[in-house]
Design a protein around this motif. Sequence first.
Motif, PDB file in Angstrom:
ATOM      1  N   ARG A   1      -7.695 -13.495 -17.617  1.00 36.10           N
ATOM      2  CA  ARG A   1      -6.391 -13.007 -18.076  1.00 36.10           C
ATOM      3  C   ARG A   1      -5.472 -14.179 -18.441  1.00 36.10           C
ATOM      4  O   ARG A   1      -4.793 -14.157 -19.470  1.00 36.10           O
ATOM      5  CB  ARG A   1      -5.760 -12.129 -16.988  1.00 36.10           C
ATOM      6  N   VAL A   2      -5.467 -15.206 -17.624  1.00 38.87           N
ATOM      7  CA  VAL A   2      -4.632 -16.382 -17.907  1.00 38.87           C
ATOM      8  C   VAL A   2      -5.132 -17.098 -19.157  1.00 38.87           C
ATOM      9  O   VAL A   2      -4.336 -17.511 -20.011  1.00 38.87           O
ATOM     10  CB  VAL A   2      -4.607 -17.337 -16.691  1.00 38.87           C
ATOM     11  N   LEU A   3      -6.441 -17.258 -19.279  1.00 39.01           N
ATOM     12  CA  LEU A   3      -6.993 -17.923 -20.469  1.00 39.01           C
ATOM     13  C   LEU A   3      -6.688 -17.144 -21.741  1.00 39.01           C
ATOM     14  O   LEU A   3      -6.363 -17.726 -22.771  1.00 39.01           O
ATOM     15  CB  LEU A   3      -8.497 -18.123 -20.324  1.00 39.01           C
ATOM     16  N   ARG A   4      -6.807 -15.822 -21.663  1.00 39.72           N
ATOM     17  CA  ARG A   4      -6.529 -14.992 -22.829  1.00 39.72           C
ATOM     18  C   ARG A   4      -5.070 -15.133 -23.272  1.00 39.72           C
ATOM     19  O   ARG A   4      -4.765 -15.176 -24.456  1.00 39.72           O
ATOM     20  CB  ARG A   4      -6.840 -13.527 -22.506  1.00 39.72           C
ATOM     21  N   SER A   5      -4.153 -15.225 -22.324  1.00 37.06           N
ATOM     22  CA  SER A   5      -2.735 -15.323 -22.687  1.00 37.06           C
ATOM     23  C   SER A   5      -2.347 -16.736 -23.122  1.00 37.06           C
ATOM     24  O   SER A   5      -1.423 -16.915 -23.907  1.00 37.06           O
ATOM     25  CB  SER A   5      -1.856 -14.868 -21.531  1.00 37.06           C
TER      26      SER A   5
ATOM     27  N   ALA B   1     -13.078 -31.640 -11.951  1.00 36.80           N
ATOM     28  CA  ALA B   1     -12.940 -31.143 -10.583  1.00 36.80           C
ATOM     29  C   ALA B   1     -11.662 -30.320 -10.431  1.00 36.80           C
ATOM     30  O   ALA B   1     -11.656 -29.279  -9.761  1.00 36.80           O
ATOM     31  CB  ALA B   1     -12.947 -32.307  -9.598  1.00 36.80           C
ATOM     32  N   ALA B   2     -10.567 -30.774 -11.059  1.00 37.36           N
ATOM     33  CA  ALA B   2      -9.308 -30.032 -10.980  1.00 37.36           C
ATOM     34  C   ALA B   2      -9.431 -28.673 -11.662  1.00 37.36           C
ATOM     35  O   ALA B   2      -8.956 -27.656 -11.138  1.00 37.36           O
ATOM     36  CB  ALA B   2      -8.182 -30.844 -11.609  1.00 37.36           C
ATOM     37  N   VAL B   3     -10.076 -28.636 -12.811  1.00 39.57           N
ATOM     38  CA  VAL B   3     -10.266 -27.370 -13.531  1.00 39.57           C
ATOM     39  C   VAL B   3     -11.152 -26.430 -12.718  1.00 39.57           C
ATOM     40  O   VAL B   3     -10.879 -25.232 -12.615  1.00 39.57           O
ATOM     41  CB  VAL B   3     -10.849 -27.631 -14.936  1.00 39.57           C
ATOM     42  N   ALA B   4     -12.200 -26.966 -12.119  1.00 37.50           N
ATOM     43  CA  ALA B   4     -13.082 -26.132 -11.292  1.00 37.50           C
ATOM     44  C   ALA B   4     -12.333 -25.594 -10.072  1.00 37.50           C
ATOM     45  O   ALA B   4     -12.502 -24.427  -9.694  1.00 37.50           O
ATOM     46  CB  ALA B   4     -14.301 -26.932 -10.858  1.00 37.50           C
ATOM     47  N   GLY B   5     -11.492 -26.416  -9.479  1.00 35.41           N
ATOM     48  CA  GLY B   5     -10.696 -25.971  -8.334  1.00 35.41           C
ATOM     49  C   GLY B   5      -9.735 -24.860  -8.704  1.00 35.41           C
ATOM     50  O   GLY B   5      -9.589 -23.867  -7.967  1.00 35.41           O
ATOM     51  N   VAL B   6      -9.078 -24.994  -9.839  1.00 33.52           N
ATOM     52  CA  VAL B   6      -8.154 -23.952 -10.303  1.00 33.52           C
ATOM     53  C   VAL B   6      -8.922 -22.679 -10.616  1.00 33.52           C
ATOM     54  O   VAL B   6      -8.475 -21.563 -10.277  1.00 33.52           O
ATOM     55  CB  VAL B   6      -7.356 -24.444 -11.532  1.00 33.52           C
ATOM     56  N   ALA B   7     -10.088 -22.804 -11.213  1.00 31.12           N
ATOM     57  CA  ALA B   7     -10.897 -21.636 -11.542  1.00 31.12           C
ATOM     58  C   ALA B   7     -11.332 -20.900 -10.275  1.00 31.12           C
ATOM     59  O   ALA B   7     -11.295 -19.663 -10.216  1.00 31.12           O
ATOM     60  CB  ALA B   7     -12.120 -22.053 -12.357  1.00 31.12           C
ATOM     61  N   LEU B   8     -11.721 -21.640  -9.257  1.00 33.35           N
ATOM     62  CA  LEU B   8     -12.121 -21.004  -7.996  1.00 33.35           C
ATOM     63  C   LEU B   8     -10.932 -20.362  -7.289  1.00 33.35           C
ATOM     64  O   LEU B   8     -11.071 -19.309  -6.656  1.00 33.35           O
ATOM     65  CB  LEU B   8     -12.788 -22.025  -7.083  1.00 33.35           C
ATOM     66  N   ALA B   9      -9.764 -20.982  -7.387  1.00 29.06           N
ATOM     67  CA  ALA B   9      -8.580 -20.435  -6.726  1.00 29.06           C
ATOM     68  C   ALA B   9      -8.114 -19.146  -7.398  1.00 29.06           C
ATOM     69  O   ALA B   9      -7.654 -18.221  -6.720  1.00 29.06           O
ATOM     70  CB  ALA B   9      -7.456 -21.466  -6.727  1.00 29.06           C
ATOM     71  N   PHE B  10      -8.233 -19.079  -8.702  1.00 29.45           N
ATOM     72  CA  PHE B  10      -7.766 -17.892  -9.419  1.00 29.45           C
ATOM     73  C   PHE B  10      -8.709 -16.702  -9.287  1.00 29.45           C
ATOM     74  O   PHE B  10      -8.281 -15.580  -9.173  1.00 29.45           O
ATOM     75  CB  PHE B  10      -7.586 -18.195 -10.913  1.00 29.45           C
ATOM     76  N   GLY B  11      -9.978 -16.948  -9.366  1.00 28.55           N
ATOM     77  CA  GLY B  11     -10.935 -15.857  -9.413  1.00 28.55           C
ATOM     78  C   GLY B  11     -11.232 -15.506 -10.853  1.00 28.55           C
ATOM     79  O   GLY B  11     -10.448 -15.803 -11.762  1.00 28.55           O
ATOM     80  N   PRO B  12     -12.354 -14.836 -11.099  1.00 32.31           N
ATOM     81  CA  PRO B  12     -12.788 -14.612 -12.480  1.00 32.31           C
ATOM     82  C   PRO B  12     -11.866 -13.717 -13.298  1.00 32.31           C
ATOM     83  O   PRO B  12     -11.572 -14.026 -14.446  1.00 32.31           O
ATOM     84  CB  PRO B  12     -14.172 -13.999 -12.339  1.00 32.31           C
ATOM     85  N   LYS B  13     -11.377 -12.615 -12.721  1.00 34.99           N
ATOM     86  CA  LYS B  13     -10.543 -11.701 -13.511  1.00 34.99           C
ATOM     87  C   LYS B  13      -9.209 -12.340 -13.875  1.00 34.99           C
ATOM     88  O   LYS B  13      -8.776 -12.291 -15.026  1.00 34.99           O
ATOM     89  CB  LYS B  13     -10.300 -10.403 -12.743  1.00 34.99           C
ATOM     90  N   ARG B  14      -8.572 -12.923 -12.902  1.00 41.40           N
ATOM     91  CA  ARG B  14      -7.280 -13.551 -13.162  1.00 41.40           C
ATOM     92  C   ARG B  14      -7.444 -14.746 -14.103  1.00 41.40           C
ATOM     93  O   ARG B  14      -6.602 -14.978 -14.977  1.00 41.40           O
ATOM     94  CB  ARG B  14      -6.621 -13.988 -11.863  1.00 41.40           C
ATOM     95  N   LEU B  15      -8.510 -15.486 -13.953  1.00 38.57           N
ATOM     96  CA  LEU B  15      -8.773 -16.636 -14.825  1.00 38.57           C
ATOM     97  C   LEU B  15      -8.924 -16.192 -16.271  1.00 38.57           C
ATOM     98  O   LEU B  15      -8.344 -16.798 -17.183  1.00 38.57           O
ATOM     99  CB  LEU B  15     -10.025 -17.376 -14.363  1.00 38.57           C
TER     100      LEU B  15
END
Length: 132
Positions: A114-118, A98-112
């Motif tokens: 970019r963060v995952l790639r880095s 649930a926490a990971v899903a919440g962070v993913a929704l807060a960031f949005g797909p593009k920013r998510l």
Amino acid sequence: MTDATHRAAPAKAVVAEAAAPVSALARLRQSPQWRWATPEQRVVLQRIAAQRDQWLLNRLTREREAALLASAQEVDANAPLPQRLAAFARLHPTTMAAAVAGVALAFGPKRLLRVLRSSLPTLLPLLAKLKR
């Protein structure tokens, strides 16, 4: 103590000794290679045996730590932060999802992405440690 208990005690000690791994150096000294080796070869063989013993010790230590982590029923307050997070994630998988899903929704797909790639080079070793 009766005579029967005196006879039973050595049998337990023999079983305990049989379960313990034999040192590579002890096995080397019992092998025929050791008798026929020159002093220079014996130095090399001893170094190899010591290295094998160290590898065995490291493997047994890792296995013991993994077993302790897997059997943990609570989060150790004195453990390092990554270990506490891993124990919490293991004990509460739905909360972490649930926490990971919440962070993913807060960031949005593009920013998510970019963060995952880095952060992927940092996360891969941690994920490998969790699988052990």
